[in-house]
Write an enzyme that holds these catalytic residues in place. Structure first.
Site, PDB file in Angstrom:
ATOM      1  N   TYR A  37       0.832  -1.214   0.000  1.00  0.00           N
ATOM      2  CA  TYR A  37       0.000   0.000   0.000  1.00  0.00           C
ATOM      3  C   TYR A  37       0.864   1.261   0.000  1.00  0.00           C
ATOM      4  O   TYR A  37       0.386   2.332  -0.354  1.00  0.00           O
ATOM      5  CB  TYR A  37      -0.929   0.040   1.212  1.00  0.00           C
ATOM      6  CG  TYR A  37      -1.978  -1.035   1.272  1.00  0.00           C
ATOM      7  CD1 TYR A  37      -2.178  -1.944   0.239  1.00  0.00           C
ATOM      8  CD2 TYR A  37      -2.805  -1.156   2.398  1.00  0.00           C
ATOM      9  CE1 TYR A  37      -3.140  -2.932   0.322  1.00  0.00           C
ATOM     10  CE2 TYR A  37      -3.780  -2.132   2.484  1.00  0.00           C
ATOM     11  CZ  TYR A  37      -3.942  -3.028   1.452  1.00  0.00           C
ATOM     12  OH  TYR A  37      -4.899  -4.008   1.548  1.00  0.00           O
ATOM     13  N   HIS A  95       0.137 -11.769   1.615  1.00  0.00           N
ATOM     14  CA  HIS A  95      -0.840 -10.944   0.899  1.00  0.00           C
ATOM     15  C   HIS A  95      -1.501 -11.666  -0.274  1.00  0.00           C
ATOM     16  O   HIS A  95      -2.708 -11.602  -0.459  1.00  0.00           O
ATOM     17  CB  HIS A  95      -0.167  -9.664   0.418  1.00  0.00           C
ATOM     18  CG  HIS A  95      -1.130  -8.549   0.172  1.00  0.00           C
ATOM     19  ND1 HIS A  95      -0.756  -7.222   0.227  1.00  0.00           N
ATOM     20  CD2 HIS A  95      -2.445  -8.538  -0.138  1.00  0.00           C
ATOM     21  CE1 HIS A  95      -1.808  -6.457  -0.028  1.00  0.00           C
ATOM     22  NE2 HIS A  95      -2.841  -7.236  -0.263  1.00  0.00           N
TER      23      HIS A  95
END
Length: 265
Positions: A37, A95
């Site tokens: 992110y 992830h």
């Protein structure tokens, strides 16, 4: 695993600082971020300025695919901790599956177990796995060592097979993109249910997921929406409401990156 938290996907710079600063004031105690992110430092800055004691917060981050090798997991996690200004995170997730399975899942999970032993993370889990990968993770470290499986899940993508498989092994499910990038907010069925409860469609969608036993991590850049989303915790949908929402599933997947996504169930 808190049932309700703040997501920070796509939030950058001052926008994420403002969102994460507002959230604890309103009552949020779980914050979800990820290495990819690019906002861990800003999230850490906002948390540090929140005045909330560290042991009252539940901080989640996710390893990116570049850091899956067994000798890279702990160094990359330590880098995340430095950015987040904390000695540990409460939960670290893989992830996405390793692209082309280049790094064996056992290597990454083994290193995450070591990170937990060393106190860098209190729990570990996975994200965006299919049933076969979940089974491999269970075979590798045991279901009891997998705190959650985070997966895209909304009224339009209900992912029942994967969620049921995880539940059958005692693995909690966290729903991300529960509002389907806002697509569900104008859904006629949700509008009808919302009107009956004096609620918003966002609250209905979030309450639906929580009543199914999932955690939710909606994001927002506006304080009023952060506050409104939080009220979903008090909304109790009827069996008829839940049955209506069940009919909305249309397999509409929004997060499906090429070279990362597995063969979905």
């Amino acid at each position: 695993m808190p049932a309700f938290g703040l997501g920070t996907f796509r939030l950058k710079d001052q926008v994420v600082i403002d969102s994460v600063s507002n959230a604890p004031e309103l009552g949020y105690r779980a914050i979800d971020t990820a290495q990819i992110y690019g906002n861990e430092a800003e999230v850490g800055q906002a948390i540090a300025g929140s005045g909330i004691a560290r042991d009252q917060l539940f901080i989640v981050t996710k390893l990116w695919t570049d850091h899956y090798a067994s000798d890279q997991v702990i160094p990359s996690l330590k880098d995340s901790l430095a950015k987040l200004r904390t000695a540990y995170v409460d939960l670290t997730l893989i992830h996405w599956p390793s692209p082309a399975r280049a790094v064996p899942l056992a290597d990454t999970l083994g290193a995450l177990m070591d990170a937990r032993t060393h106190g860098l993370t209190k729990a570990i889990g996975v994200s965006n796995f299919n049933i076969a990968l979940l089974q491999e993770a269970i075979d590798t470290v045991g279901a009891g060592n997998l705190a959650t499986h985070q997966i895209e899940l909304s009224p339009y993508l209900q992912n029942r097979k994967v969620a049921a498989f995880a539940k059958s092994h005692g693995i909690h499910t966290t729903s991300y993109m529960t509002l389907a990038y806002g697509k569900v907010l104008n859904d006629p069925v949700l509008l009808q249910i919302a009107a009956q409860h004096g609620a918003t469609t966002a609250q209905v969608a979030l309450a639906w997921a929580m009543q199914l036993g999932y955690a939710v991590i909606p994001s927002s850049t506006r304080r009023v929406n952060l506050q409104g989303n939080l009220k979903a915790r008090q909304l109790k949908l009827t069996d008829a409401d839940m049955a209506l929402i069940a009919t909305l599933d249309r397999g509409e997947r929004l997060a499906n990156p090429e070279n990362l996504a597995p063969a979905w169930d």
